[in-house]
Scaffold this motif. Structure first.
Motif, PDB file in Angstrom:
ATOM      1  N   GLU A   1       4.989   1.952  -5.985  1.00 52.55           N
ATOM      2  CA  GLU A   1       3.768   2.245  -5.779  1.00 52.55           C
ATOM      3  C   GLU A   1       2.736   1.031  -5.680  1.00 52.55           C
ATOM      4  O   GLU A   1       2.922   0.112  -6.438  1.00 52.55           O
ATOM      5  N   ILE A   2       1.997   0.843  -4.639  1.00 56.00           N
ATOM      6  CA  ILE A   2       1.124  -0.035  -4.350  1.00 56.00           C
ATOM      7  C   ILE A   2      -0.267   0.578  -4.458  1.00 56.00           C
ATOM      8  O   ILE A   2      -0.971   1.426  -3.784  1.00 56.00           O
TER       9      ILE A   2
ATOM     10  N   ASP B   1       2.899  -4.331   7.941  1.00 51.89           N
ATOM     11  CA  ASP B   1       3.679  -3.657   6.711  1.00 51.89           C
ATOM     12  C   ASP B   1       3.505  -2.068   6.926  1.00 51.89           C
ATOM     13  O   ASP B   1       4.003  -1.299   5.991  1.00 51.89           O
TER      14      ASP B   1
ATOM     15  N   ASN C   1      -3.362  -1.150  -5.386  1.00 51.63           N
ATOM     16  CA  ASN C   1      -4.411  -2.031  -5.119  1.00 51.63           C
ATOM     17  C   ASN C   1      -4.276  -2.949  -3.860  1.00 51.63           C
ATOM     18  O   ASN C   1      -3.230  -3.070  -3.213  1.00 51.63           O
ATOM     19  N   TYR C   2      -5.518  -3.335  -3.323  1.00 51.75           N
ATOM     20  CA  TYR C   2      -5.473  -4.064  -1.851  1.00 51.75           C
ATOM     21  C   TYR C   2      -4.825  -5.469  -2.210  1.00 51.75           C
ATOM     22  O   TYR C   2      -4.980  -6.136  -3.416  1.00 51.75           O
ATOM     23  N   PRO C   3      -4.070  -5.879  -1.366  1.00 47.97           N
ATOM     24  CA  PRO C   3      -3.401  -7.179  -1.566  1.00 47.97           C
ATOM     25  C   PRO C   3      -4.459  -8.279  -1.460  1.00 47.97           C
ATOM     26  O   PRO C   3      -5.474  -8.098  -1.108  1.00 47.97           O
TER      27      PRO C   3
ATOM     28  N   ASN D   1       1.019   3.165  -0.381  1.00 48.52           N
ATOM     29  CA  ASN D   1       2.093   3.080   0.456  1.00 48.52           C
ATOM     30  C   ASN D   1       2.759   4.576   0.019  1.00 48.52           C
ATOM     31  O   ASN D   1       4.072   4.696   0.243  1.00 48.52           O
TER      32      ASN D   1
ATOM     33  N   ALA E   1      -1.501   5.922  -4.246  1.00 51.47           N
ATOM     34  CA  ALA E   1      -0.508   4.744  -3.855  1.00 51.47           C
ATOM     35  C   ALA E   1      -0.746   4.833  -2.424  1.00 51.47           C
ATOM     36  O   ALA E   1      -0.663   5.505  -1.381  1.00 51.47           O
TER      37      ALA E   1
END
Length: 284
Positions: free
Chosen positions: A104-105, A122, A107-109, A92, A90
């Motif tokens: 959880e993140i 962020d 992937n790229y935004p 983050n 993740a």
């Protein structure tokens, strides 16, 4: 006869002592607390050491700085089984560990590649100057004032471990350094191909600086004397964090990188097209 026997015994004792004595006497004489080291042998070409520990482990490519700072022959830290282990993949993960919550993140935004829209800070993908620097009065000049995360450790296997906080623990395994330098966006693809991810600016900073001695100037942390033989001493390294373009005077096409010459992370004049080395975070 008795004299000959005594002389022979003395020689045998001296030989036994010499076998247990490290081969680089100058380093041994300068270092205290090396009782866990059985022997050290220096490579005359690289200047690095092979260390044999009392627990039977063998550590190779060890620097003088690591020996003097007591970073060799340490017991490998183990995750706390009572803590919830965060997903290292993740992006983050550090924020979740720090704050105790968050989704959880993985992937790229959207818009990360072309930076087509305004991106607010962020502390993960979009990082602003105050995350690591402090403005000096109203002069418009900024001092690097960030310090490594309290309680973080890095072991000889390139594992960055954060202590238990909010019932959670974060353990990040860093890969070896890439053989070639590349642009920041190519670094993104390089890590993806390894089923890994680029570290954020905070993660690469903690990995490179935790446990490394630094100079103190004017009472503030200053990493301008980062040792060449330290963990990241000969490689500028990319992060996944790019400049937040709501910050004055920052180029939206720049990204944060660890600079081995200075020993800190920065984004000023760091075009994403620059060629730097890469360390990825994997799921080990």
């Amino acid at each position: 006869m008795h004299l000959s026997f005594g002389y022979g015994l003395l020689c045998a004792c001296l030989f036994a002592v010499s076998c247990d004595t490290p081969r680089d006497f100058n380093v041994r004489s300068e270092v205290k607390g090396t009782e866990d080291i059985v022997s050290m042998e220096k490579d005359p070409i690289t200047g690095l050491f092979t260390v044999i520990c009392t627990n039977g482990t063998k550590e190779t490519k060890v620097t003088v700085t690591s020996i003097k700072s007591g970073e060799v022959c340490l017991p490998e830290p183990k995750p706390d089984p009572a803590a919830s282990q965060l997903n290292p993949m993740a992006f983050n993960a550090f924020n979740i560990w720090r704050d105790g919550n968050g989704a959880e993140i993985l992937n790229y935004p959207e818009g990360y590649v072309d930076r087509a829209k305004l991106n607010y800070p962020d502390s993960v993908f979009y990082v602003s100057l105050p995350d690591f620097f402090t403005e000096r009065g109203q002069s418009g000049e900024w001092d690097f004032t960030a310090v490594p995360t309290l309680g973080a450790t890095v072991d000889s296997k390139n594992v960055l471990m954060y202590p238990v906080q909010n019932g959670k623990q974060l353990v990040l395994h860093f890969s070896g350094v890439s053989e070639k330098r590349m642009s920041q966006l190519n670094a993104v693809q390089y890590c993806k191909a390894l089923s890994a991810r680029l570290p954020t600016a905070r993660e690469i900073f903690d990995f490179c600086v935790t446990g490394v001695e630094k100079s103190i100037l004017d009472g503030k942390p200053n990493y301008s004397s980062y040792p060449d033989d330290a963990r990241c001493g000969i490689h500028d390294l990319w992060s996944a964090s790019v400049s937040s373009n709501d910050t004055c005077c920052r180029d939206s096409s720049s990204a944060w990188a660890f600079h081995e010459s200075y020993g800190y992370v920065a984004d000023e004049y760091v075009s994403r097209e620059n060629l730097y080395y890469v360390r990825c975070i994997d799921s080990k």
